[in-house]
Design a protein around this motif. Structure first.
Motif, PDB file in Angstrom:
ATOM      1  N   LEU A  26     -80.360 -48.581 -16.693  1.00  0.00           N
ATOM      2  CA  LEU A  26     -79.547 -46.802 -17.072  1.00  0.00           C
ATOM      3  C   LEU A  26     -77.891 -47.844 -17.380  1.00  0.00           C
ATOM      4  CD1 LEU A  26     -80.464 -44.657 -14.169  1.00  0.00           C
ATOM      5  CD2 LEU A  26     -80.811 -44.658 -16.054  1.00  0.00           C
ATOM      6  N   THR A  27     -77.267 -48.671 -16.369  1.00  0.00           N
ATOM      7  CA  THR A  27     -75.967 -49.089 -17.069  1.00  0.00           C
ATOM      8  C   THR A  27     -76.285 -49.987 -18.123  1.00  0.00           C
ATOM      9  OG1 THR A  27     -75.803 -50.369 -14.538  1.00  0.00           O
ATOM     10  CG2 THR A  27     -74.445 -51.152 -16.247  1.00  0.00           C
ATOM     11  N   SER A  28     -77.119 -50.552 -19.002  1.00  0.00           N
ATOM     12  CA  SER A  28     -77.621 -50.729 -20.573  1.00  0.00           C
ATOM     13  C   SER A  28     -77.141 -49.286 -21.443  1.00  0.00           C
ATOM     14  CB  SER A  28     -77.921 -51.530 -20.649  1.00  0.00           C
ATOM     15  OG  SER A  28     -77.891 -52.187 -20.223  1.00  0.00           O
ATOM     16  N   TRP A  29     -77.991 -48.067 -20.890  1.00  0.00           N
ATOM     17  CA  TRP A  29     -77.985 -46.743 -21.743  1.00  0.00           C
ATOM     18  C   TRP A  29     -76.926 -46.134 -21.817  1.00  0.00           C
ATOM     19  CZ3 TRP A  29     -77.836 -42.093 -18.973  1.00  0.00           C
ATOM     20  CH2 TRP A  29     -78.162 -41.187 -19.823  1.00  0.00           C
ATOM     21  N   LYS A  30     -76.471 -46.128 -20.783  1.00  0.00           N
ATOM     22  CA  LYS A  30     -74.794 -44.947 -21.138  1.00  0.00           C
ATOM     23  C   LYS A  30     -74.328 -45.636 -22.268  1.00  0.00           C
ATOM     24  CE  LYS A  30     -72.063 -47.743 -17.473  1.00  0.00           C
ATOM     25  NZ  LYS A  30     -71.042 -48.369 -16.899  1.00  0.00           N
ATOM     26  N   HIS A  31     -74.552 -46.590 -22.694  1.00  0.00           N
ATOM     27  CA  HIS A  31     -73.800 -47.332 -23.634  1.00  0.00           C
ATOM     28  C   HIS A  31     -73.923 -46.243 -25.121  1.00  0.00           C
ATOM     29  CE1 HIS A  31     -71.129 -49.753 -21.427  1.00  0.00           C
ATOM     30  NE2 HIS A  31     -72.492 -50.622 -21.459  1.00  0.00           N
ATOM     31  N   SER A  32     -75.114 -45.505 -24.987  1.00  0.00           N
ATOM     32  CA  SER A  32     -75.793 -44.942 -26.084  1.00  0.00           C
ATOM     33  C   SER A  32     -77.552 -44.521 -25.476  1.00  0.00           C
ATOM     34  CB  SER A  32     -76.384 -45.890 -26.962  1.00  0.00           C
ATOM     35  OG  SER A  32     -77.123 -45.719 -27.753  1.00  0.00           O
ATOM     36  N   PRO A  33     -76.692 -43.258 -24.970  1.00  0.00           N
ATOM     37  CA  PRO A  33     -77.011 -42.252 -24.382  1.00  0.00           C
ATOM     38  C   PRO A  33     -77.913 -41.187 -25.142  1.00  0.00           C
ATOM     39  CG  PRO A  33     -75.098 -41.634 -24.037  1.00  0.00           C
ATOM     40  CD  PRO A  33     -75.110 -42.945 -24.897  1.00  0.00           C
ATOM     41  N   LEU A  34     -77.577 -41.156 -26.160  1.00  0.00           N
ATOM     42  CA  LEU A  34     -78.245 -39.577 -27.134  1.00  0.00           C
ATOM     43  C   LEU A  34     -79.871 -40.787 -27.909  1.00  0.00           C
ATOM     44  CD1 LEU A  34     -78.126 -37.420 -28.477  1.00  0.00           C
ATOM     45  CD2 LEU A  34     -76.234 -38.209 -30.317  1.00  0.00           C
ATOM     46  N   ILE A  35     -79.114 -41.793 -28.966  1.00  0.00           N
ATOM     47  CA  ILE A  35     -80.749 -42.633 -29.123  1.00  0.00           C
ATOM     48  C   ILE A  35     -80.929 -43.974 -28.976  1.00  0.00           C
ATOM     49  CG2 ILE A  35     -79.427 -41.407 -31.814  1.00  0.00           C
ATOM     50  CD1 ILE A  35     -78.762 -44.309 -32.223  1.00  0.00           C
ATOM     51  N   GLY A  36     -80.583 -44.100 -27.715  1.00  0.00           N
ATOM     52  CA  GLY A  36     -80.922 -45.384 -26.331  1.00  0.00           C
ATOM     53  C   GLY A  36     -80.618 -46.591 -27.482  1.00  0.00           C
ATOM     54  N   THR A  37     -81.090 -47.549 -26.518  1.00  0.00           N
ATOM     55  CA  THR A  37     -81.127 -49.020 -27.484  1.00  0.00           C
ATOM     56  C   THR A  37     -81.752 -48.966 -28.681  1.00  0.00           C
ATOM     57  OG1 THR A  37     -82.336 -49.544 -25.184  1.00  0.00           O
ATOM     58  CG2 THR A  37     -80.098 -49.076 -24.771  1.00  0.00           C
ATOM     59  N   GLY A  38     -82.959 -48.895 -28.399  1.00  0.00           N
ATOM     60  CA  GLY A  38     -83.868 -49.479 -29.435  1.00  0.00           C
ATOM     61  C   GLY A  38     -85.384 -50.292 -28.893  1.00  0.00           C
ATOM     62  N   ILE A  39     -86.311 -49.467 -29.572  1.00  0.00           N
ATOM     63  CA  ILE A  39     -87.843 -49.302 -29.334  1.00  0.00           C
ATOM     64  C   ILE A  39     -87.151 -50.779 -28.921  1.00  0.00           C
ATOM     65  CG2 ILE A  39     -90.406 -49.693 -29.863  1.00  0.00           C
ATOM     66  CD1 ILE A  39     -89.070 -46.697 -29.902  1.00  0.00           C
ATOM     67  N   GLY A  40     -88.815 -51.610 -27.972  1.00  0.00           N
ATOM     68  CA  GLY A  40     -88.789 -52.938 -27.371  1.00  0.00           C
ATOM     69  C   GLY A  40     -87.550 -53.351 -27.110  1.00  0.00           C
ATOM     70  N   SER A  41     -85.994 -52.813 -26.081  1.00  0.00           N
ATOM     71  CA  SER A  41     -85.231 -53.839 -26.051  1.00  0.00           C
ATOM     72  C   SER A  41     -85.397 -53.417 -24.106  1.00  0.00           C
ATOM     73  CB  SER A  41     -84.503 -52.372 -26.079  1.00  0.00           C
ATOM     74  OG  SER A  41     -84.044 -51.204 -25.718  1.00  0.00           O
ATOM     75  N   PHE A  42     -86.328 -53.250 -23.386  1.00  0.00           N
ATOM     76  CA  PHE A  42     -85.946 -53.190 -22.177  1.00  0.00           C
ATOM     77  C   PHE A  42     -85.700 -54.227 -21.972  1.00  0.00           C
ATOM     78  CE2 PHE A  42     -88.578 -53.772 -18.148  1.00  0.00           C
ATOM     79  CZ  PHE A  42     -87.769 -53.358 -17.589  1.00  0.00           C
ATOM     80  N   PHE A  43     -86.852 -55.055 -21.758  1.00  0.00           N
ATOM     81  CA  PHE A  43     -86.320 -56.781 -21.999  1.00  0.00           C
ATOM     82  C   PHE A  43     -84.278 -56.906 -21.728  1.00  0.00           C
ATOM     83  CE2 PHE A  43     -90.850 -56.506 -22.495  1.00  0.00           C
ATOM     84  CZ  PHE A  43     -90.823 -56.875 -21.281  1.00  0.00           C
ATOM     85  N   ASN A  44     -84.224 -57.112 -22.841  1.00  0.00           N
ATOM     86  CA  ASN A  44     -83.107 -57.089 -22.785  1.00  0.00           C
ATOM     87  C   ASN A  44     -81.870 -56.637 -22.066  1.00  0.00           C
ATOM     88  OD1 ASN A  44     -80.303 -56.946 -25.048  1.00  0.00           O
ATOM     89  ND2 ASN A  44     -80.696 -59.310 -25.078  1.00  0.00           N
ATOM     90  N   ALA A  45     -82.289 -55.007 -22.100  1.00  0.00           N
ATOM     91  CA  ALA A  45     -80.814 -54.454 -21.716  1.00  0.00           C
ATOM     92  C   ALA A  45     -80.617 -54.046 -20.849  1.00  0.00           C
ATOM     93  CB  ALA A  45     -81.416 -52.784 -22.377  1.00  0.00           C
ATOM     94  N   GLU A  46     -81.558 -54.503 -19.765  1.00  0.00           N
ATOM     95  CA  GLU A  46     -82.398 -54.947 -18.320  1.00  0.00           C
ATOM     96  C   GLU A  46     -81.812 -55.631 -17.631  1.00  0.00           C
ATOM     97  OE1 GLU A  46     -83.201 -56.449 -14.297  1.00  0.00           O
ATOM     98  OE2 GLU A  46     -83.543 -57.677 -16.344  1.00  0.00           O
ATOM     99  N   ALA A  47     -81.534 -57.019 -18.439  1.00  0.00           N
ATOM    100  CA  ALA A  47     -80.570 -58.520 -18.165  1.00  0.00           C
ATOM    101  C   ALA A  47     -79.669 -57.796 -18.395  1.00  0.00           C
ATOM    102  CB  ALA A  47     -81.413 -59.326 -19.365  1.00  0.00           C
TER     103      ALA A  47
END
Length: 602
Positions: free
Chosen positions: A284-305
């Motif tokens: 969620l810390t990463s998500w708040k930088h792009s809340p409307l369209i998200g961080t991108g498909i397949g971005s979970f690992f990078n966003a979590e790190a």
């Protein structure tokens, strides 16, 4: 003889659609028993091939209907749930092809396969109607198989994972428990009501009620062995709802027991619970930088790190960092959709789920409660990241949205069930043709990726320079596989190709939250004598996993190598004082070397 043939022909003409519907349902449910993986497998290829065959059947069916004048009326009712699924599908396509920020080929192919499965089943069930009773019976039959398999594993010790006593057809008792929960909730709903064909079959004085009771008893016997808190929570919530008319006068005592149970389950596996909280907070810390369209498909690992790294930079070391670890799953399917697809994607998903739930509640409360149980389960786990539960949800959703209106709807149900539009045979033919064309493309792509996975497993960890060219050949198909990228980078490093190794490792940081990618980048820079870049990489490795000792140890060695004694001693003190998550011979060796540095007064 002629009369018998006519009788058989009449029966076949009357029930052939049901037989075909049951056969398709059986094939789909059989796929839920196949070994699963987060990467591409033969099962994925088989599924796409099945969609193509089903598309041909649907095209032939609508083509025949189109030639018959009496069938020129509407063939398919397009409802609200279909609209939300189509909107979600279009948005998913845009995020994959137009706004792709991360390698996501596997996620894209698997996602498109699920959408194609839903659409073709939606068309199929509009012609080959399957009764609610048969669908429930099919689900319970496969659930019963999983229960029996689990009991066999407990007795014989033959689970699919050496660390767990029971896994069913899965590799972990967590997702296995979701199957048991689905079956238990459906049976409890049937026992609470005589609807949905509880007495489907009669064997003398024995009805299916007793068969259901036996299956339920076995489920409740096996389920505690999974130690799945997500399953206990989902089953408990649905039990409270289904039997809400039975405990009204005891509701205050029950609330106290629920609070006690929740606290107890938290402390029973506190480390696991805190680990999931850490994953959610970082994401969620990463998500708040792009809340409307998200961080991108397949971005979970990078966003979590990156989220963990940002938390460490802003707040320093937090208690939750003690439970941080490398993960393959977010353990909350809703948050993953919100993270990767933003509010837009999450909204389409939520609206489709709500519309489906309302429609299922109108046509089959038992299936509705089963789906709700899976949705609750997925709040703290990852069932819908696995193929079996995707197929189960898609099967139930396609069946539910294909059901016509009936006269027992409430106000909300009437709005949801009322079709927005009606498609004729020609429209359905075009739709089926497009699905078939898409699946032909998906079949080719899936086969290529399955072959690449199999090839990689033939020579991974070989350590031989001759395979470097083979790695490069597979790279376009494996660029979102963190294991492939890490193994490839290690091989390049072994033979002194540090720049090439770092190029591959940088790709790996996009699809993994493992700090070892940055450790190897730092090692490569250190061997090339780019010490500033090496230091930055080691610090980055520590910030994305602050409970790891190894990055600090590497920093200490780096400072010793460049002759910065003050920093080396300071880092040695941090290594000695570090409270590691797991003590091992490796951590003891690192601390012993650090103590030598401090005692030698370097």
């Amino acid at each position: 003889m002629k009369q018998m043939i006519n009788k058989i022909t009449n029966i076949a003409g009357k029930y052939y659609k049901t037989v075909i519907g049951v056969f398709v349902m059986y094939i789909i449910l059989c796929l839920t028993l196949h070994p699963i993986d987060i990467r591409m497998t033969v099962t994925d290829s088989d599924l796409v091939f099945g969609i193509i065959v089903l598309s041909i059947l649907v095209i032939a069916t609508y083509g025949i209907k189109g030639f018959q004048k009496r069938h020129c009326d509407a063939c398919l009712d397009f409802g609200w749930s279909d609209l939300f699924v189509v909107a979600w599908f279009v948005y998913f396509l845009c995020r994959v092809w137009l706004l792709a920020e991360f390698p996501c080929a596997t996620d894209a192919v698997k996602g498109l396969t699920m959408f194609a499965t839903y659409f073709i089943l939606r068309l199929f069930f509009s012609v080959y109607h399957l009764s609610c009773r048969l669908l429930i019976l099919g689900l319970l039959m496969f659930c019963g198989y999983e229960v029996i398999l689990g009991i066999s594993q407990l007795i014989c010790g033959s689970s699919n994972h050496m660390l767990y006593l029971i896994t069913g057809t899965f590799y972990n008792p967590g997702p296995y428990s979701a199957y048991l929960t689905l079956g238990a909730v459906i049976i409890l709903s049937l026992l609470h009501s005589d609807s949905d064909g509880m007495y489907l079959l009669e064997f003398g004085k024995v009805s299916t009620k007793y068969i259901y009771c036996v299956i339920l008893g076995l489920i409740l016997l096996v389920l505690p062995a999974t130690w799945s808190r997500s399953a206990f929570m989902a089953l408990g919530i649905l039990c409270l709802w289904i039997y809400r008319d039975k405990y009204r006068k005891y509701r205050y005592y029950l609330c106290g027991m629920i609070v006690f149970a929740v606290v107890g389950m938290y402390y029973l596996k506190k480390g696991s619970a805190d680990g999931r909280l850490m994953i959610w907070l970082s994401s969620l810390t990463s998500w708040k930088h792009s809340p409307l369209i998200g961080t991108g498909i397949g971005s979970f690992f990078n966003a979590e790190a990156e989220g963990t790294s940002e938390l460490y930079r802003n707040h320093g070391y937090m208690t939750l960092f003690d439970s941080a670890d490398i993960t393959n799953f977010m353990c909350n399917d809703y948050l993953k959709i919100l993270l990767e697809q933003g509010i837009v994607g999450a909204l389409f998903c939520a609206l489709a789920a709500i519309a489906l739930t309302v429609k299922l509640h109108v046509h089959s409360k038992s299936l509705c409660y089963g789906v709700v149980a899976l949705l609750i389960f997925s709040m703290t786990s990852y069932p819908f990241e696995l193929l079996p539960y995707k197929l189960i949800l898609v099967l139930i959703a396609a069946w539910g949205n294909s059901q016509p209106e009936n006269g027992t709807m409430n106000d909300i149900g009437e709005v949801i069930c009322k079709p927005l539009s009606q498609f004729r045979c020609m429209h359905c033919l075009v739709w089926s043709g497009l699905i078939m064309l898409m699946c032909i493309f998906l079949k080719n792509e899936t086969d290529r990726r399955v072959e690449a996975e199999q090839s990689f497993h033939l020579f991974n960890s070989s350590g031989q320079e001759a395979f470097i060219e083979d790695y490069y050949e597979l790279l376009p198909l494996e660029h979102d596989n963190s294991y492939f990228l890490f193994d490839f980078a290690k091989l390049l490093r072994t033979f002194g190709r540090y720049r090439d190794s770092n190029a591959i490792l940088q790709k790996g940081t996009l699809v993994s939250n493992d700090p070892m990618f940055y450790i190897l980048i730092g090692n490569n820079y250190r061997d090339m004598q780019f010490y500033d870049l090496s230091e930055t990489s080691y610090k980055k490795a520590y910030s994305i996993m602050p409970n790891r000792l190894y990055p600090l140890y590497q920093l200490m060695n780096l400072y010793l190598e460049i002759g910065d004694k003050a920093k080396a001693r300071k880092m040695a003190r941090r290594v000695v004082d570090f409270r590691e998550k797991v003590t091992s011979p490796a951590t003891n060796e690192m601390k012993d070397k650090s103590k030598q540095i401090l005692s030698a007064n370097i």
